[in-house]
Design an enzyme around this catalytic site. Structure first.
Site, PDB file in Angstrom:
ATOM      1  N   CYS A 148       8.625   8.504 -29.970  1.00 52.33           N
ATOM      2  CA  CYS A 148       9.025   9.645 -29.119  1.00 52.33           C
ATOM      3  C   CYS A 148       8.490  10.997 -29.597  1.00 52.33           C
ATOM      4  O   CYS A 148       8.048  11.820 -28.794  1.00 52.33           O
ATOM      5  CB  CYS A 148      10.543   9.692 -29.007  1.00 52.33           C
ATOM      6  SG  CYS A 148      11.406   9.314 -30.547  1.00 52.33           S
ATOM      7  N   HIS A 241      13.622  16.317 -28.257  1.00 54.29           N
ATOM      8  CA  HIS A 241      13.088  16.617 -29.587  1.00 54.29           C
ATOM      9  C   HIS A 241      12.361  17.970 -29.558  1.00 54.29           C
ATOM     10  O   HIS A 241      11.574  18.243 -28.636  1.00 54.29           O
ATOM     11  CB  HIS A 241      12.078  15.555 -30.016  1.00 54.29           C
ATOM     12  CG  HIS A 241      12.686  14.219 -30.348  1.00 54.29           C
ATOM     13  ND1 HIS A 241      14.035  13.981 -30.417  1.00 54.29           N
ATOM     14  CD2 HIS A 241      12.075  13.031 -30.645  1.00 54.29           C
ATOM     15  CE1 HIS A 241      14.250  12.709 -30.747  1.00 54.29           C
ATOM     16  NE2 HIS A 241      13.075  12.120 -30.884  1.00 54.29           N
TER      17      HIS A 241
HETATM   18  P1  NAP Z   1      19.672   0.649 -29.054  1.00 56.82           P
HETATM   19  O1  NAP Z   1      20.451   1.664 -28.296  1.00 56.82           O
HETATM   20  O2  NAP Z   1      20.192   0.196 -30.374  1.00 56.82           O
HETATM   21  O3  NAP Z   1      19.525  -0.654 -28.093  1.00 56.82           O
HETATM   22  C1  NAP Z   1      18.986  -1.880 -28.538  1.00 56.82           C
HETATM   23  C2  NAP Z   1      18.951  -2.904 -27.406  1.00 56.82           C
HETATM   24  O4  NAP Z   1      18.371  -4.131 -27.899  1.00 56.82           O
HETATM   25  C3  NAP Z   1      20.319  -3.299 -26.850  1.00 56.82           C
HETATM   26  O5  NAP Z   1      20.183  -3.664 -25.488  1.00 56.82           O
HETATM   27  C4  NAP Z   1      20.685  -4.547 -27.681  1.00 56.82           C
HETATM   28  O6  NAP Z   1      21.577  -5.441 -27.006  1.00 56.82           O
HETATM   29  C5  NAP Z   1      19.324  -5.204 -27.792  1.00 56.82           C
HETATM   30  N1  NAP Z   1      19.241  -6.062 -28.967  1.00 56.82           N
HETATM   31  C6  NAP Z   1      19.613  -5.771 -30.252  1.00 56.82           C
HETATM   32  N2  NAP Z   1      19.392  -6.839 -31.059  1.00 56.82           N
HETATM   33  C7  NAP Z   1      18.874  -7.806 -30.263  1.00 56.82           C
HETATM   34  C8  NAP Z   1      18.471  -9.148 -30.499  1.00 56.82           C
HETATM   35  N3  NAP Z   1      18.516  -9.699 -31.715  1.00 56.82           N
HETATM   36  N4  NAP Z   1      17.994  -9.860 -29.459  1.00 56.82           N
HETATM   37  C9  NAP Z   1      17.916  -9.326 -28.212  1.00 56.82           C
HETATM   38  N5  NAP Z   1      18.296  -8.064 -27.914  1.00 56.82           N
HETATM   39  C10 NAP Z   1      18.771  -7.314 -28.935  1.00 56.82           C
HETATM   40  O7  NAP Z   1      18.170   1.127 -29.320  1.00 56.82           O
HETATM   41  P2  NAP Z   1      17.286   2.224 -28.496  1.00 56.82           P
HETATM   42  O8  NAP Z   1      17.449   3.577 -29.028  1.00 56.82           O
HETATM   43  O9  NAP Z   1      17.463   1.958 -27.039  1.00 56.82           O
HETATM   44  O10 NAP Z   1      15.794   1.809 -28.933  1.00 56.82           O
HETATM   45  C11 NAP Z   1      15.145   0.657 -28.410  1.00 56.82           C
HETATM   46  C12 NAP Z   1      13.718   0.607 -28.914  1.00 56.82           C
HETATM   47  O11 NAP Z   1      12.999   1.728 -28.409  1.00 56.82           O
HETATM   48  C13 NAP Z   1      13.585   0.653 -30.435  1.00 56.82           C
HETATM   49  O12 NAP Z   1      12.507  -0.152 -30.845  1.00 56.82           O
HETATM   50  C14 NAP Z   1      13.302   2.119 -30.703  1.00 56.82           C
HETATM   51  O13 NAP Z   1      12.636   2.336 -31.923  1.00 56.82           O
HETATM   52  C15 NAP Z   1      12.429   2.449 -29.497  1.00 56.82           C
HETATM   53  N6  NAP Z   1      12.397   3.872 -29.145  1.00 56.82           N
HETATM   54  C16 NAP Z   1      13.547   4.582 -28.996  1.00 56.82           C
HETATM   55  C17 NAP Z   1      13.476   5.922 -28.628  1.00 56.82           C
HETATM   56  C18 NAP Z   1      14.711   6.759 -28.428  1.00 56.82           C
HETATM   57  O14 NAP Z   1      14.561   7.980 -28.194  1.00 56.82           O
HETATM   58  N7  NAP Z   1      15.917   6.185 -28.490  1.00 56.82           N
HETATM   59  C19 NAP Z   1      12.247   6.526 -28.418  1.00 56.82           C
HETATM   60  C20 NAP Z   1      11.083   5.779 -28.568  1.00 56.82           C
HETATM   61  C21 NAP Z   1      11.187   4.466 -28.932  1.00 56.82           C
HETATM   62  P3  NAP Z   1      23.172  -5.495 -27.299  1.00 56.82           P
HETATM   63  O15 NAP Z   1      23.786  -4.362 -26.502  1.00 56.82           O
HETATM   64  O16 NAP Z   1      23.565  -6.821 -26.759  1.00 56.82           O
HETATM   65  O17 NAP Z   1      23.355  -5.347 -28.768  1.00 56.82           O
END
Ligand code: NAP
Length: 348
Positions: A148, A241
């Site tokens: 991001c 950000h």
């Molecule tokens: P998050 O809120 O922690 O959400 C994670 C998601 O993945 C949830 O739907 C979770 O499901 C699922 N999950 C977790 N463990 C899993 C498993 N073992 N098998 C299948 N599904 C699983 O994370 P997030 O912030 O959305 O980030 C997601 C990705 O995008 C990450 O790789 C992060 O680095 C990337 N990213 C995030 C941002 C940002 O601004 N947040 C920006 C760029 C990139 P449950 O609800 O069932 O646990």
């Protein structure tokens, strides 16, 4: 309409995907996956929804399935919002099963045959898809967007890099808590506070920036040849950000020319008039106290980067400095993957 699925649909980025795809003219969400903790539940019961918009009506009752290609039927594109360690294992399985994977996760970004793309910056890197499918014997493929904070930075560096000779870039970030996911930063750690470390963020920003601006000869990417140094910090902002950017040039420049390169910047998504493309990818704020995350993160529906306080720096030789704000879960995550998919849908 193209049927699409969302992997990790209950998370912070997964929810943004759902919101942004709700009225999409080309894509219809027909599958939602998450971990085994959520699989089998109605989406509304599985998710802790935290966006201001409501969960789109048709998806409330959708049953969340395990993140496994055998559970995702009749889908052409999957958007991945999975944690990196899970994405590393699962995304290749979806590509092997013939699906196009547009991923936010860092797991596959630096693989030499996986395009890391910001459509306004390096759409030509999508040519790697053909090599990826040949190398790996896949009918589908994986395309990734950067981290991001990198996306916002590189959208402002691209117009400068095209017109000026950049020697070094220094960046200090002030990153929103949503960037760490819903359970990422405890409130006790961030309220009345600032956390001066975000794991692996500085490395990602430095590597991905040079890769995105690198030369592509049709087979390999050669990194851009300037220095990038970053310091990344978490602040008590919900979304958006902020980055303080300092650039040393190898040549003299006028601030007006810098401003016109920002304001004149358009990329392929603007030429093709893609649904999620902001009219102006970089928007200049002239007020002394802008951009600010709360006021400017939704510029261009969250897909544009706002820049302000563009001025010379007299300490660095031929120095320039400015502040930018970009929405981390829209332009920096879900919106970035959707724009990648719109571009692929249009040109491939
Ligand atoms: P998050 O809120 O922690 O959400 C994670 C998601 O993945 C949830 O739907 C979770 O499901 C699922 N999950 C977790 N463990 C899993 C498993 N073992 N098998 C299948 N599904 C699983 O994370 P997030 O912030 O959305 O980030 C997601 C990705 O995008 C990450 O790789 C992060 O680095 C990337 N990213 C995030 C941002 C940002 O601004 N947040 C920006 C760029 C990139 P449950 O609800 O069932 O646990």
């Amino acid at each position: 309409m193209v049927n699409v699925g969302i992997l990790g649909a209950t998370g912070m980025v997964g929810q943004r995907f759902i919101e942004l795809l709700a009225d999409h003219p080309n894509f219809e969400v027909t599958a939602l996956t998450a971990s085994s903790r959520s699989a089998g539940k109605r989406y509304e019961d599985a998710v802790t929804w935290h966006l201001e918009s409501k969960i789109p009506e048709p998806l409330r009752d959708t049953i969340v399935v395990d993140t496994d290609p055998s559970q995702v039927k009749d889908v052409e594109i999957v958007f991945s919002a999975l944690p990196a360690e899970n994405a590393a294992v699962v995304e290749p399985k979806f590509a092997e099963a013939g699906m196009k994977v547009a991923s936010n996760a860092s797991a596959m970004r630096m693989e030499p045959d996986v395009p890391l793309v910001v459509p306004e910056v390096n759409p030509e890197h999508l040519e790697l898809i053909e090599m990826q499918q040949k190398n790996r014997g896949w009918d589908g493929f994986i395309v990734t967007n950067p981290n991001c904070s990198t996306i916002a930075l590189v959208m402002t560096l691209k117009p400068l890099y095209d017109q000026f000779d950049i020697k070094r870039v220094y960046v200090s970030t002030m990153q929103a808590v949503s960037g760490a996911g819903y359970n990422g930063v405890p409130s006790m750690a961030i309220v009345d506070n600032l956390v001066p470390y975000i794991g692996e963020e500085e490395e990602k920003m430095e590597t991905e920036t040079l890769h995105l601006l690198g030369d592509f000869d049709g087979e390999t990417v050669t990194n851009a040849n300037f220095g990038v140094s970053t310091s990344c910090h978490r602040v008590a902002v919900l979304d958006g950000h902020t980055e303080a950017v300092f650039i040393e040039m190898n040549e003299d420049f006028e601030v007006d020319k810098i401003k016109s390169s920002f304001s004149g910047f358009k990329g392929l998504p603007q030429k093709l008039n893609l649904h999620s493309a902001p009219e102006n990818p970089v928007v200049i704020r002239e007020e002394d106290n802008r951009p600010q995350p709360r006021m400017d993160r939704m510029e261009g529906k969250g897909m544009a980067v706002s820049v302000g306080r563009i001025r010379k720096d007299d300490v660095f030789d031929k120095g320039l400095k400015y502040i930018l704000v970009g929405h981390n879960t829209i332009r920096g995550a879900a919106g970035a993957s959707i724009l990648n998919a719109e571009l692929i849908n249009e040109i491939m």
